[in-house]
Write a protein that holds these residues in place. Structure first.
Motif, mmCIF file in Angstrom:
data_model
loop_
_atom_site.group_PDB
_atom_site.id
_atom_site.type_symbol
_atom_site.label_atom_id
_atom_site.label_comp_id
_atom_site.label_asym_id
_atom_site.label_seq_id
_atom_site.Cartn_x
_atom_site.Cartn_y
_atom_site.Cartn_z
ATOM 1 N N VAL A 90 0.840 -1.207 0.000
ATOM 2 C CA VAL A 90 0.000 0.000 0.000
ATOM 3 C C VAL A 90 0.872 1.254 0.000
ATOM 4 O O VAL A 90 0.711 2.154 -0.822
ATOM 5 N N HIS A 91 1.831 1.269 0.908
ATOM 6 C CA HIS A 91 2.692 2.433 1.100
ATOM 7 C C HIS A 91 3.545 2.720 -0.140
ATOM 8 O O HIS A 91 3.769 3.873 -0.499
ATOM 9 N N SER A 92 4.013 1.662 -0.801
ATOM 10 C CA SER A 92 4.892 1.877 -1.953
ATOM 11 C C SER A 92 4.173 1.731 -3.289
ATOM 12 O O SER A 92 3.996 2.707 -4.014
ATOM 13 N N THR A 93 3.759 0.516 -3.605
ATOM 14 C CA THR A 93 3.212 0.260 -4.938
ATOM 15 C C THR A 93 1.945 1.066 -5.217
ATOM 16 O O THR A 93 1.852 1.779 -6.210
ATOM 17 N N VAL A 94 0.973 0.932 -4.316
ATOM 18 C CA VAL A 94 -0.307 1.603 -4.546
ATOM 19 C C VAL A 94 -0.112 3.121 -4.587
ATOM 20 O O VAL A 94 -0.593 3.805 -5.498
ATOM 21 N N TRP A 95 0.635 3.636 -3.618
ATOM 22 C CA TRP A 95 0.850 5.087 -3.547
ATOM 23 C C TRP A 95 1.540 5.599 -4.816
ATOM 24 O O TRP A 95 1.176 6.615 -5.383
ATOM 25 N N LYS A 96 2.551 4.850 -5.239
ATOM 26 C CA LYS A 96 3.330 5.276 -6.405
ATOM 27 C C LYS A 96 2.439 5.360 -7.645
ATOM 28 O O LYS A 96 2.498 6.321 -8.409
ATOM 29 N N VAL A 97 1.610 4.359 -7.830
ATOM 30 C CA VAL A 97 0.759 4.353 -9.011
ATOM 31 C C VAL A 97 -0.293 5.464 -8.919
ATOM 32 O O VAL A 97 -0.493 6.230 -9.859
ATOM 33 N N LEU A 98 -0.956 5.567 -7.770
ATOM 34 C CA LEU A 98 -2.061 6.523 -7.679
ATOM 35 C C LEU A 98 -1.585 7.962 -7.522
ATOM 36 O O LEU A 98 -2.153 8.878 -8.100
ATOM 37 N N PHE A 99 -0.556 8.175 -6.716
ATOM 38 C CA PHE A 99 -0.166 9.538 -6.389
ATOM 39 C C PHE A 99 1.214 9.926 -6.914
ATOM 40 O O PHE A 99 1.720 10.998 -6.606
ATOM 41 N N GLY A 100 1.834 9.022 -7.684
ATOM 42 C CA GLY A 100 3.100 9.360 -8.318
ATOM 43 C C GLY A 100 4.297 9.353 -7.387
ATOM 44 O O GLY A 100 5.396 9.723 -7.776
ATOM 45 N N LYS A 101 4.124 8.969 -6.150
ATOM 46 C CA LYS A 101 5.241 8.917 -5.203
ATOM 47 C C LYS A 101 4.941 7.922 -4.096
ATOM 48 O O LYS A 101 3.777 7.608 -3.836
ATOM 49 N N VAL A 102 6.003 7.449 -3.462
ATOM 50 C CA VAL A 102 5.826 6.592 -2.293
ATOM 51 C C VAL A 102 5.321 7.473 -1.152
ATOM 52 O O VAL A 102 5.663 8.646 -1.078
ATOM 53 N N ALA A 103 4.502 6.925 -0.261
ATOM 54 C CA ALA A 103 3.988 7.733 0.855
ATOM 55 C C ALA A 103 5.146 8.176 1.751
ATOM 56 O O ALA A 103 6.165 7.499 1.840
ATOM 57 N N ASP A 104 4.978 9.337 2.389
ATOM 58 C CA ASP A 104 6.071 9.901 3.179
ATOM 59 C C ASP A 104 6.532 8.973 4.300
ATOM 60 O O ASP A 104 7.715 8.870 4.575
ATOM 61 N N SER A 105 5.600 8.317 4.979
ATOM 62 C CA SER A 105 6.057 7.409 6.028
ATOM 63 C C SER A 105 5.039 6.329 6.343
ATOM 64 O O SER A 105 3.836 6.495 6.103
ATOM 65 N N LEU A 106 5.557 5.233 6.854
ATOM 66 C CA LEU A 106 4.719 4.127 7.323
ATOM 67 C C LEU A 106 5.233 3.770 8.709
ATOM 68 O O LEU A 106 6.398 3.439 8.872
#
Lengths: 194, 185
Positions: A90-106
């Motif tokens: 979720v934090h990496s793959t999903v975020w990258k595809v939907l928002f163009g970047k990895v989420a700031d933190s998990l």
């Protein structure tokens, strides 16, 4: 992107090659659309909790589809079965595809074993949103919380997911934290798997 | 002197963009919510058009600000600008204009690539749905803000088995621009 000539050959959407996900639209197009989603839902509810629930429902529908799409395209038809695996998906793959970047933190919650947090300094959906004072703690991030819940639920990790504003020192705008609280069964299973 | 008009490609290359799939799936979620809430397909068509209109009347400002396009000489130019610059700068796709009537007041905007409909198939229960009705609302709203009353209908729809999306634009009347002030004030 599906070629124009090719589209005509396929009668069924499933017969078509899956898109590579490289196509883009302008951020404003998305912002306009999202604003209509929020405004429409405002007409359907009496209170903020209800509004957030409806946005979350809309997001859930997106998340369920994103899981299916990404497992197929990015993961070679495999999906994560372990807690940390799915969280990082979720934090990496999903975020990258939907928002163009990895989420700031998990991060893992410090007080509760079953809580995890994904934080974003400026969540895409909140970028052009300022919440009126009379709407209290309303957070449009409920839509993204819904997406996360949709992905997790679809993958067999039922959870309660909520979005919160968290003030940051020295920053004018708060960051958004997506709080994930997993269902008990998920932790029991995880413990059994060792 | 006013800066020269910019092409749709140039603008699109310079604006912030998001993955089209997020856009597509979010739109799908909206349509599904409307279908659940309103139940009647006709009502959904109306609501989508209304949402598009709301977007159109605001989107025109951004369009004019970024494109440097000044007044079009006639409706033909307007239609070309919508197809070549408008669609490109917001949705990243270009459309073409054809099928003009002799008076130059009715034409078709044809869209072969449409980011709204990836992954979409209309079930039997939704056959009367104009899935992309939000687009016609956007164009109608935007044109109304530049003094053009139009009527916009879908003629072809790929979700209904046609080979392209075709929007029929009819110019109903051109409202002369009224200034909120007088020269001598």
């Amino acid at each position: 992107m599906i070629g124009v000539g090719k589209t005509k050959q396929y009668a069924n959407v499933l017969d078509r090659p899956i898109s590579k996900g490289k196509q883009e639209v302008s951020l404003s197009a998305f912002a306009f659309l999202f604003s209509e989603l929020v405004q429409y839902n405002q007409t359907q509810v009496d209170n903020i909790a209800e509004l957030e629930r409806r946005l979350e429902d809309a997001g859930y529908a997106v998340g369920a589809r994103v899981l299916e799409l990404l497992c197929h395209r990015e993961k070679g038809n495999r999906r994560e079965t372990r807690l940390l695996g799915i969280l990082s998906f979720v934090h990496s793959t999903v975020w990258k595809v939907l928002f163009g970047k990895v989420a700031d933190s998990l991060e893992k919650g410090t007080e509760h074993e079953d809580e995890y947090m994904i934080s974003e300094k400026e969540l895409l959906v909140n970028r052009f949103i300022s919440v009126p004072k009379d709407m209290g703690t309303f957070n449009c991030g409920a839509f993204v919380a819904g997406i996360v819940r949709g992905v997790l639920d679809g993958a067999g990790f039922p959870a309660v997911v909520t979005a919160h504003f968290v003030p940051v020192d020295g920053q004018q705008r708060p960051r958004t934290t997506i709080l994930i609280k997993f269902a008990e069964e998920v932790l029991v299973r995880e413990a059994r798997l060792g | 002197m006013a800066p020269p008009p910019r092409s749709g490609d140039a603008i699109f290359a310079n604006v912030d963009r998001v993955n089209a799939e997020l856009f597509t799936l979010t739109y799908g979620a909206i349509v599904r919510q409307l279908l659940t809430d309103l139940e009647e397909v006709d009502e959904v068509n109306k609501q989508l058009d209304q949402m598009g209109y709301n977007i159109g009347i605001r989107l025109i400002d951004e369009f004019l600000a970024k494109s440097n396009i000044s007044t079009c000489v006639d409706f033909k130019e307007t239609a070309e600008v919508i197809a070549k610059v408008g669609f490109k700068m917001f949705l990243g796709v270009t459309a073409s204009v054809s099928n003009w009537d002799p008076e130059g007041t009715t034409c078709s905007i044809i869209l072969e690539d449409n980011p709204l409909v990836d992954f979409v198939e209309l079930p039997d229960t939704c056959q009367g749905l104009y899935y992309c009705n939000i687009l016609s609302g956007v164009v109608r709203g935007a044109l109304e803000m530049v003094s053009m009353k139009t009527e916009i209908t879908w003629v072809r729809d790929m979700l209904r088995g046609d080979d392209a999306f075709e929007l029929r634009l009819k110019l109903l009347k051109q409202v002369p621009e009224e200034y909120p002030y007088k020269d001598d004030e």
